[in-house]
Design a protein around this motif. Sequence first.
Motif, short mmCIF file in Angstrom:
data_model
loop_
_atom_site.label_atom_id
_atom_site.label_comp_id
_atom_site.label_asym_id
_atom_site.label_seq_id
_atom_site.Cartn_x
_atom_site.Cartn_y
_atom_site.Cartn_z
N ASP A 189 19.06 64.00 45.37
CA ASP A 189 20.38 63.79 45.97
C ASP A 189 20.63 62.36 46.43
N PRO A 190 19.63 61.68 47.04
CA PRO A 190 19.88 60.30 47.47
C PRO A 190 20.28 59.37 46.33
N THR A 191 19.82 59.66 45.10
CA THR A 191 20.21 58.80 43.98
C THR A 191 21.69 58.99 43.64
N VAL A 192 22.19 60.20 43.84
CA VAL A 192 23.61 60.47 43.60
C VAL A 192 24.45 59.76 44.66
N ILE A 193 24.01 59.86 45.90
CA ILE A 193 24.73 59.21 47.00
C ILE A 193 24.76 57.70 46.79
N PHE A 194 23.64 57.14 46.34
CA PHE A 194 23.59 55.70 46.07
C PHE A 194 24.52 55.35 44.91
N ALA A 195 24.51 56.17 43.87
CA ALA A 195 25.36 55.92 42.70
C ALA A 195 26.84 55.93 43.08
N MET A 196 27.20 56.78 44.04
CA MET A 196 28.59 56.87 44.48
C MET A 196 28.93 55.82 45.54
N ASN A 197 27.88 55.18 46.08
CA ASN A 197 28.06 54.17 47.12
C ASN A 197 28.84 54.73 48.31
N HIS B 188 27.06 64.15 53.30
CA HIS B 188 26.01 64.99 53.87
C HIS B 188 25.73 66.21 52.99
N ARG B 189 26.66 66.52 52.11
CA ARG B 189 26.51 67.68 51.24
C ARG B 189 26.83 67.23 49.81
N VAL B 190 25.82 67.18 48.97
CA VAL B 190 26.02 66.75 47.59
C VAL B 190 26.57 67.93 46.78
N LEU B 191 27.84 67.84 46.44
CA LEU B 191 28.51 68.93 45.71
C LEU B 191 28.27 68.81 44.21
#
Length: 351
Positions: free
Chosen positions: A253-261, A266-269
Motif C-alpha cells: 500500500d505505501p507504494t500506491v500512496i507514494f505513486a499518488m503523492n 489512510h485507506r487504500v481503495l
Amino acid sequence: MAKKRASSGGIFKKFIITLVVLIILGLGGTLVFYYLRYFGPQVTGNHEYLYIRTGSDFNDVYKTIRDEDIVRDTVTFAWAAHQMKYTNHVKPGRYRLHEGMSNRKFIRMLQLGEQEPVDLSFHVFRTKAQFAGFVSKKLEADSLTLLRYLDSNTFVNQFGLNTDNAFVMIMPDSYKMNWDISPEKFYKRMYKHYENFWTPERKQQAAAINLTIPQVSILASIVDAEAVYDDEMPTIAGLYLNRLRKGMKLESDPTVIFAMNDFTIHRVLNKYLSVNSPYNTYVHTGLPPGPVMMPSVAAVKAVLNYQKNDYLYMVAKEDFSNRHNFATNVAQHNINAAKFRKALTEHKIMK
C-alpha cells in the motif's frame, strides 16, 4: 641677577613638567582610544549568530552588522576592520556572537573563518522535497538548489546512483557541518557516511539475498513505511523477500500512496490500485525504481537481517494498534483483511 636666573630656571622646569604631563596625558588618551577601539567591549547581545553569505564583501558584512545592531559602534568597527586588513578577507559562515566581544576578537574570528558548525540531525522524510526544505532551514543552500542536485543524473551518477534511487544515500543520523557548505560538498558528505555504513559484511549480506545495495534501501523504505514498530521490521522484510523470490507482486500500500503523492490516504481503495506509476507494486512486479521514503537505519538492518518465515500476506490489525496480522495463505489473509476493512468502516475511515 641670581634671583632672575633662579626664576627663569623655575619657569623652565615647570614648563618641562607641564609638557611631560601633557605628553603622558596625550599618550594615555591615545592608549585609551586604541584600547577602546580594539579591546573594549563592542558586540551587543542582540543576536546569537552573524551569518555571512557566500559571495559577500565587506560592504555586505558592514550593512548586516549596522542594520542588526551587532556592535555598539559601527564606526569603530569599520575603523578596526580596515586597520586589521579584514576588508579584503571576508569569509562566509555562521559566527557565534558573545556579548562584550572586542572588535579585535570579533574581527579576528571573522578573518580566520572560525565559524561554529551546525548540528544537523534528522530522522526520516517522505520525499526529497521535504528533506531539501528541512536542510535549507539549517544551512545556507536553498531548497530548490539542494533538490536540483538530487534530480541531476550528471551529479548522482558519480555515486553509482540515478535520480530515482539517489535518495537512498541520505541516511538519518546526526552530522556536524559548516553552515556555508556547498550543496556538492554536502551530498559528498552524505555519500561518505552512506559508503562507510556499507561495510564488506553488509555488502555480503545484500548479495546473499540477491539485492544490490540501492535495492536493499528501496525495500527498506517499503518496510519502514509499513512498520510503526521496529520489532516488526524483520518479519515484514522476510515476507517481502518471500514474495520477491516467488516472483509475486509486492502489493504494498505505501507504494500506491507514494505513486499518488497523497500522504493523507489512510485507506487504500481498489480504485487506487491501478494508478499508472512504476512505483505501484500492485501493477508492477519487483521493486520500484526508488525508495518510497527515506529509509531508516533500523529498516535497512532489518532487511539485511530479515526473519526467515513463510509469510506472504499482511494487513493491519483491526484493533488499530499499528501492528499487523500475517498469513501464509490467501484464505487466512482474506479473513484478516475483512476484519480490518470492517474496523475502518465502523470508524468511518473511508479514505
